[in-house]
Write a protein that holds these residues in place. Sequence first.
Motif, PDB file in Angstrom:
ATOM      1  N   GLU A 330      19.133  -1.382  44.560  1.00  0.00           N
ATOM      2  CA  GLU A 330      18.069  -1.240  43.560  1.00  0.00           C
ATOM      3  C   GLU A 330      18.703  -0.877  42.226  1.00  0.00           C
ATOM      4  O   GLU A 330      19.651  -0.087  42.177  1.00  0.00           O
ATOM      5  CB  GLU A 330      17.074  -0.155  43.987  1.00  0.00           C
ATOM      6  CG  GLU A 330      15.864  -0.014  43.057  1.00  0.00           C
ATOM      7  CD  GLU A 330      14.863   1.010  43.584  1.00  0.00           C
ATOM      8  OE1 GLU A 330      14.217   0.718  44.604  1.00  0.00           O
ATOM      9  OE2 GLU A 330      14.765   2.098  42.992  1.00  0.00           O
ATOM     10  N   ARG A 334      14.209  -2.111  40.187  1.00  0.00           N
ATOM     11  CA  ARG A 334      14.147  -3.492  40.674  1.00  0.00           C
ATOM     12  C   ARG A 334      14.978  -3.634  41.941  1.00  0.00           C
ATOM     13  O   ARG A 334      16.189  -3.446  41.901  1.00  0.00           O
ATOM     14  CB  ARG A 334      14.658  -4.436  39.585  1.00  0.00           C
ATOM     15  CG  ARG A 334      14.839  -5.886  40.016  1.00  0.00           C
ATOM     16  CD  ARG A 334      15.172  -6.759  38.803  1.00  0.00           C
ATOM     17  NE  ARG A 334      16.294  -6.264  38.054  1.00  0.00           N
ATOM     18  CZ  ARG A 334      17.566  -6.592  38.285  1.00  0.00           C
ATOM     19  NH1 ARG A 334      17.863  -7.425  39.280  1.00  0.00           N
ATOM     20  NH2 ARG A 334      18.537  -6.106  37.521  1.00  0.00           N
ATOM     21  N   VAL A 336      17.311  -5.242  44.580  1.00  0.00           N
ATOM     22  CA  VAL A 336      18.286  -6.320  44.457  1.00  0.00           C
ATOM     23  C   VAL A 336      18.943  -6.534  45.819  1.00  0.00           C
ATOM     24  O   VAL A 336      18.925  -5.664  46.692  1.00  0.00           O
ATOM     25  CB  VAL A 336      19.366  -6.001  43.391  1.00  0.00           C
ATOM     26  CG1 VAL A 336      18.736  -5.823  42.028  1.00  0.00           C
ATOM     27  CG2 VAL A 336      20.166  -4.743  43.782  1.00  0.00           C
ATOM     28  N   PRO A 347      17.374  -5.482  50.444  1.00  0.00           N
ATOM     29  CA  PRO A 347      17.089  -4.755  49.209  1.00  0.00           C
ATOM     30  C   PRO A 347      16.349  -3.443  49.454  1.00  0.00           C
ATOM     31  O   PRO A 347      15.775  -3.208  50.524  1.00  0.00           O
ATOM     32  CB  PRO A 347      16.203  -5.738  48.447  1.00  0.00           C
ATOM     33  CG  PRO A 347      15.450  -6.455  49.532  1.00  0.00           C
ATOM     34  CD  PRO A 347      16.428  -6.592  50.671  1.00  0.00           C
ATOM     35  N   THR A 432      12.439  -8.134  51.673  1.00  0.00           N
ATOM     36  CA  THR A 432      13.609  -9.011  51.694  1.00  0.00           C
ATOM     37  C   THR A 432      13.208 -10.454  51.400  1.00  0.00           C
ATOM     38  O   THR A 432      13.875 -11.153  50.623  1.00  0.00           O
ATOM     39  CB  THR A 432      14.319  -8.926  53.064  1.00  0.00           C
ATOM     40  OG1 THR A 432      14.709  -7.569  53.307  1.00  0.00           O
ATOM     41  CG2 THR A 432      15.543  -9.817  53.108  1.00  0.00           C
ATOM     42  N   ARG A 434      10.552 -11.476  49.702  1.00  0.00           N
ATOM     43  CA  ARG A 434      10.117 -11.585  48.302  1.00  0.00           C
ATOM     44  C   ARG A 434      11.309 -11.634  47.349  1.00  0.00           C
ATOM     45  O   ARG A 434      11.347 -12.454  46.422  1.00  0.00           O
ATOM     46  CB  ARG A 434       9.202 -10.414  47.928  1.00  0.00           C
ATOM     47  CG  ARG A 434       7.839 -10.443  48.590  1.00  0.00           C
ATOM     48  CD  ARG A 434       6.842  -9.546  47.856  1.00  0.00           C
ATOM     49  NE  ARG A 434       7.283  -8.156  47.781  1.00  0.00           N
ATOM     50  CZ  ARG A 434       7.060  -7.240  48.728  1.00  0.00           C
ATOM     51  NH1 ARG A 434       6.401  -7.591  49.833  1.00  0.00           N
ATOM     52  NH2 ARG A 434       7.474  -6.002  48.583  1.00  0.00           N
ATOM     53  N   VAL A 435      12.272 -10.749  47.572  1.00  0.00           N
ATOM     54  CA  VAL A 435      13.433 -10.710  46.670  1.00  0.00           C
ATOM     55  C   VAL A 435      14.268 -11.976  46.829  1.00  0.00           C
ATOM     56  O   VAL A 435      14.743 -12.560  45.848  1.00  0.00           O
ATOM     57  CB  VAL A 435      14.275  -9.439  46.945  1.00  0.00           C
ATOM     58  CG1 VAL A 435      15.559  -9.469  46.118  1.00  0.00           C
ATOM     59  CG2 VAL A 435      13.474  -8.188  46.631  1.00  0.00           C
ATOM     60  N   ARG A 438      12.555 -14.762  44.961  1.00  0.00           N
ATOM     61  CA  ARG A 438      12.698 -14.579  43.517  1.00  0.00           C
ATOM     62  C   ARG A 438      14.066 -15.029  43.049  1.00  0.00           C
ATOM     63  O   ARG A 438      14.219 -15.727  42.045  1.00  0.00           O
ATOM     64  CB  ARG A 438      12.489 -13.106  43.162  1.00  0.00           C
ATOM     65  CG  ARG A 438      12.503 -12.808  41.658  1.00  0.00           C
ATOM     66  CD  ARG A 438      12.567 -11.317  41.405  1.00  0.00           C
ATOM     67  NE  ARG A 438      13.918 -10.803  41.646  1.00  0.00           N
ATOM     68  CZ  ARG A 438      14.191  -9.568  42.055  1.00  0.00           C
ATOM     69  NH1 ARG A 438      13.217  -8.723  42.327  1.00  0.00           N
ATOM     70  NH2 ARG A 438      15.441  -9.183  42.207  1.00  0.00           N
TER      71      ARG A 438
END
Length: 463
Positions: A330, A334, A336, A347, A432, A434-435, A438
Amino acid sequence: MAQMSDATTTDLYEVTMAMAYLREGMTGEATFSLFVRDLPARRGFLVAAGLESALDHLGSLRIGPEDVRAFASALHRPPQDLEPLLGLRFTGRVRAVPEGRVVLAGEPLLEVTAPLPEAQLAETYVLNQLSHQTAIASKAARCVLAASGRPVVDFSLRRTHGPQAGFQTARLGAMTGFAGTSNVAAATALDVPAVGTMAHSFVEAFPGEEEAFRAFARAHPGPLTLLVDTYDTEEGVRVAARVLRDLDRGPGCAVRLDSGDLGALAVRARALLDEAGLPDVRITVSGGLDEFAVDDLVRSGAPIDVYAVGTRVGVSADAPYLDSAYKMVEYDGRPVMKLSSAKVTAPGRKQVFRRPGGADVIALADELPPDDGEPLLETVMSAGRRTRPRPALGESRERLAADLAALPPAARRIRNPLAPRAASSAALNALTVRVRRRLERRTAARPRPPEPASSGLHRSPPS
């Protein structure tokens, strides 16, 4: 004259990244998670260790003028270029699994949350301490399991990878249940029994074994351990028995076997000692032992009372390193993650919930525990300071005993153990996904550089 501090015990890229962060104004809060990706092949569990020395380092971390000069020299730059680092200290917080707890693959042993340059500079030293000490503690714990209640002592100092590693091995042995150490400095500092016998050179220095044993007895009025395998082991046991009986020094004394077929020699030594009327004299064995050899000897029924382990344990010979990592999860609020093949990270800040039977769950830090779950990570440092006193070794030892007892028997096996696998919570899995989406969208949206124009030099031949 001022000297460099432990701040310079770091990889150069930690310094170059911290400098870049400072110049870019990237001082937001970052969280890094330290974990072991996969256990070594012959491990069913790991024992968390190294936290206390890592906290000592973070608590004293402060970059002074000599450190700046050292960094500048390493980078071949003038010291004024490195001055943004001057005075930097660790002001963050640490959540960690206390020493002595069992951990599994993928479970964070520690999470550091601090301004990004500080959290980055913490990486090398913290990773070094937890990786090495967790490997050694795990090996030592397996020796205690293999011995099945018989005392295990540490003889590793002479072949560990440096005196600091030797001290750590003695400490971790005591934490995992060893009965003593040959390391005088460690025994004194840790208030654990110092143990030792004699070397073959001592016996060789005298005309014969009997002279050597009697001289040793004159110098040491307490219980003796006599090394009996310098020449002929059975004869050495007979001579030791005669000396101990003559001096009325049986109870508390021992003979040590250091080579050969230790199981068979222990059977013969026991018989000779019993025939001499010395049933209280114990048998200690040493010489290339680790949990595998100890397990074989215990299963054979050999009449061995004490196991002295050394080199193979002090360097964790069969698994000398861990596949450990310290990864950002993070930054500035945010989450990461890393998407590299075979090294994907999850993340977000995390918690591990210990459930019965090794059914652990890796979850997000703000999740509520399941009804049968116990959180493993505790806050151990806040604002750069410890939040509690250093725990006693006995406290860590009790923790470990309870965790080992709760593991499935297959995980405790010395040979072919089956390590439990921690599951991920639904919330962590969802984050996980969602990130990852993205990051994949962002990567796909990047403009690709134009294809280079053909030079005509590599045209296909005419058909």
